[in-house]
Design a protein around this motif. Sequence first.
Motif, PDB file in Angstrom:
ATOM      1  N   LYS A 112       0.801  -1.387   0.089  1.00  0.00           N
ATOM      2  CA  LYS A 112      -0.054  -0.043   0.108  1.00  0.00           C
ATOM      3  C   LYS A 112       0.856   1.051   0.151  1.00  0.00           C
ATOM      4  O   LYS A 112       1.912   1.424   0.737  1.00  0.00           O
ATOM      5  CB  LYS A 112      -0.773   0.018   1.411  1.00  0.00           C
ATOM      6  CG  LYS A 112      -1.745   1.281   1.423  1.00  0.00           C
ATOM      7  CD  LYS A 112      -2.624   1.142   2.467  1.00  0.00           C
ATOM      8  CE  LYS A 112      -3.622   2.397   2.880  1.00  0.00           C
ATOM      9  NZ  LYS A 112      -4.534   2.274   3.800  1.00  0.00           N
ATOM     10  N   PRO A 113       0.619   2.047  -0.781  1.00  0.00           N
ATOM     11  CA  PRO A 113       1.338   3.418  -0.993  1.00  0.00           C
ATOM     12  C   PRO A 113       1.462   4.146   0.557  1.00  0.00           C
ATOM     13  O   PRO A 113       0.179   4.190   1.235  1.00  0.00           O
ATOM     14  CB  PRO A 113       0.823   4.309  -2.005  1.00  0.00           C
ATOM     15  CG  PRO A 113       0.000   3.167  -2.851  1.00  0.00           C
ATOM     16  CD  PRO A 113      -0.356   2.031  -2.117  1.00  0.00           C
ATOM     17  N   ASN A 114       2.204   4.627   0.717  1.00  0.00           N
ATOM     18  CA  ASN A 114       2.607   5.328   2.035  1.00  0.00           C
ATOM     19  C   ASN A 114       2.079   7.053   1.950  1.00  0.00           C
ATOM     20  O   ASN A 114       2.337   7.419   0.539  1.00  0.00           O
ATOM     21  CB  ASN A 114       3.713   5.565   2.811  1.00  0.00           C
ATOM     22  CG  ASN A 114       4.163   3.979   3.131  1.00  0.00           C
ATOM     23  OD1 ASN A 114       3.102   3.603   3.921  1.00  0.00           O
ATOM     24  ND2 ASN A 114       5.346   3.344   3.102  1.00  0.00           N
ATOM     25  N   GLY A 115       1.781   7.759   2.607  1.00  0.00           N
ATOM     26  CA  GLY A 115       1.708   9.061   2.447  1.00  0.00           C
ATOM     27  C   GLY A 115       0.568   9.832   2.331  1.00  0.00           C
ATOM     28  O   GLY A 115      -0.483   8.999   2.065  1.00  0.00           O
ATOM     29  N   ALA A 116       0.284  10.935   2.871  1.00  0.00           N
ATOM     30  CA  ALA A 116      -1.094  11.721   3.078  1.00  0.00           C
ATOM     31  C   ALA A 116      -1.710  11.695   1.657  1.00  0.00           C
ATOM     32  O   ALA A 116      -3.026  11.690   1.523  1.00  0.00           O
ATOM     33  CB  ALA A 116      -0.901  13.038   3.821  1.00  0.00           C
ATOM     34  N   ALA A 147      -5.673  10.476   1.066  1.00  0.00           N
ATOM     35  CA  ALA A 147      -6.757  11.875   0.892  1.00  0.00           C
ATOM     36  C   ALA A 147      -7.395  11.288  -0.524  1.00  0.00           C
ATOM     37  O   ALA A 147      -8.664  11.606  -0.531  1.00  0.00           O
ATOM     38  CB  ALA A 147      -5.994  12.987   0.798  1.00  0.00           C
ATOM     39  N   ALA A 148      -6.698  10.952  -1.280  1.00  0.00           N
ATOM     40  CA  ALA A 148      -7.265  10.587  -2.622  1.00  0.00           C
ATOM     41  C   ALA A 148      -8.133   9.158  -2.523  1.00  0.00           C
ATOM     42  O   ALA A 148      -9.342   9.150  -3.055  1.00  0.00           O
ATOM     43  CB  ALA A 148      -6.294  10.314  -3.628  1.00  0.00           C
ATOM     44  N   LEU A 149      -7.870   8.402  -1.751  1.00  0.00           N
ATOM     45  CA  LEU A 149      -8.682   7.252  -1.435  1.00  0.00           C
ATOM     46  C   LEU A 149      -9.851   7.467  -0.785  1.00  0.00           C
ATOM     47  O   LEU A 149     -11.030   7.053  -0.933  1.00  0.00           O
ATOM     48  CB  LEU A 149      -7.837   6.116  -0.658  1.00  0.00           C
ATOM     49  CG  LEU A 149      -8.428   4.786  -0.555  1.00  0.00           C
ATOM     50  CD1 LEU A 149      -8.753   4.143  -1.888  1.00  0.00           C
ATOM     51  CD2 LEU A 149      -7.668   3.923   0.222  1.00  0.00           C
ATOM     52  N   ASP A 150      -9.853   8.352   0.204  1.00  0.00           N
ATOM     53  CA  ASP A 150     -10.984   8.937   0.935  1.00  0.00           C
ATOM     54  C   ASP A 150     -11.995   9.635   0.006  1.00  0.00           C
ATOM     55  O   ASP A 150     -13.124   9.314   0.129  1.00  0.00           O
ATOM     56  CB  ASP A 150     -10.466   9.704   2.112  1.00  0.00           C
ATOM     57  CG  ASP A 150     -11.463  10.199   3.112  1.00  0.00           C
ATOM     58  OD1 ASP A 150     -12.204   9.436   3.600  1.00  0.00           O
ATOM     59  OD2 ASP A 150     -11.889  11.396   2.900  1.00  0.00           O
ATOM     60  N   ASP A 151     -11.264  10.463  -1.011  1.00  0.00           N
ATOM     61  CA  ASP A 151     -12.213  11.071  -1.716  1.00  0.00           C
ATOM     62  C   ASP A 151     -12.706   9.989  -2.783  1.00  0.00           C
ATOM     63  O   ASP A 151     -13.959  10.405  -3.000  1.00  0.00           O
ATOM     64  CB  ASP A 151     -11.366  12.216  -2.794  1.00  0.00           C
ATOM     65  CG  ASP A 151     -10.860  13.264  -1.835  1.00  0.00           C
ATOM     66  OD1 ASP A 151     -11.291  13.365  -0.851  1.00  0.00           O
ATOM     67  OD2 ASP A 151      -9.778  14.003  -2.600  1.00  0.00           O
TER      68      ASP A 151
END
Length: 364
Positions: free
Chosen positions: A340-344, A348-352
Amino acid sequence: MQAPTLDDLRRYAVARTLFKPTTLPRAIQRLGFVQADPIRAPARAQDLTLRHRVKDYRAGDLEARYSRLAIEEDSLVNYGFLPREHLALMHPREPKLAWDAETGRKAADVLAFVRERGQVHPRDVDAHFSHGRMTNYWGGSSNASTHLLDGMHYRGMLRVARRDSGTRVYEAVDHAPPIDDSPTGRALRAAALLEFIVRKYAPLPAASLTYLVRLLNYGAPHLSTHTQAALSEAREVLASNRIDGTTWYWPVDENPASKRHAPDDAVRLLAPFDPVVWDRRRFELLWGWTYKFEAYMPAPKRQFGYYALPLLWHDRVIGWANVTTTTGRLKPSFGYVDKKPNGAAFRAALDDEFQRMTAFMAPR
């Protein structure tokens, strides 16, 4: 024109079909064809495909608006929705296998019944004619009236007028004969169909182009000789490049190396039949791993899950998700090709994306 690299083709494959969301009619016109599938996990494939391309799209919008749009349910390389104007390339359709006399009589009786009623649900036909049960393609038992109606629709005797809770409701239709049904006229229609599918699925590896032309025998079996000839001509006129031993084709008026194909920052969960991922051969060449649709596979043999949605981030398909609904809420489970990619930015993009999917699943 600069010869494209594999990275260029990857960005081009994503950008040319994931266009800015527009209206439902314009999206279908631009896509050309939207493959249909009856499974809801969490929504039907046609809805999952359209949600990325139609502004404020909700699951079920296509079914609700179908009767008011200039589109048809029909067969092309498989079954789905397409602008009505393209039917003239395939109809009147001449199936490979003719019906026997008894089936032909049953179809004539049902057609007269449909013309008298205007629109009919399969249960109305079954109640009137009592055709009984039959063994279907998968070895199970299905309604013989439904099977007959499917055959009549395929042969161009009926069209889908609307759907009633997902069930096709039919009405009679008369397809105009082609203006020119000479060998030359058929060759022109075959060439138009080939151009249609190239614009739909480009960029295409050579083997996928051949496969798609073979699949056109489903939508236009009577043009099979001409589509094969059109394939030979297309190999000479389409734009192409050979990369790592594979020849790729795309429309001559498009430039895969264009800077305008730069990927955005969004995460998208794609339908298994989305144009970005539909071609499994191309998928493996572009993204370096094998994705499989496993809904019809026994559960113990599944690697990805019942209805795994490919997970696209930027121009990379990095994993998949299975999405279920629990007490009205979406519940995802993820898998990743690597990690899984790390980082905000990714979080954020997945949450969107899940906010968009939640809105998509909400009733109007």
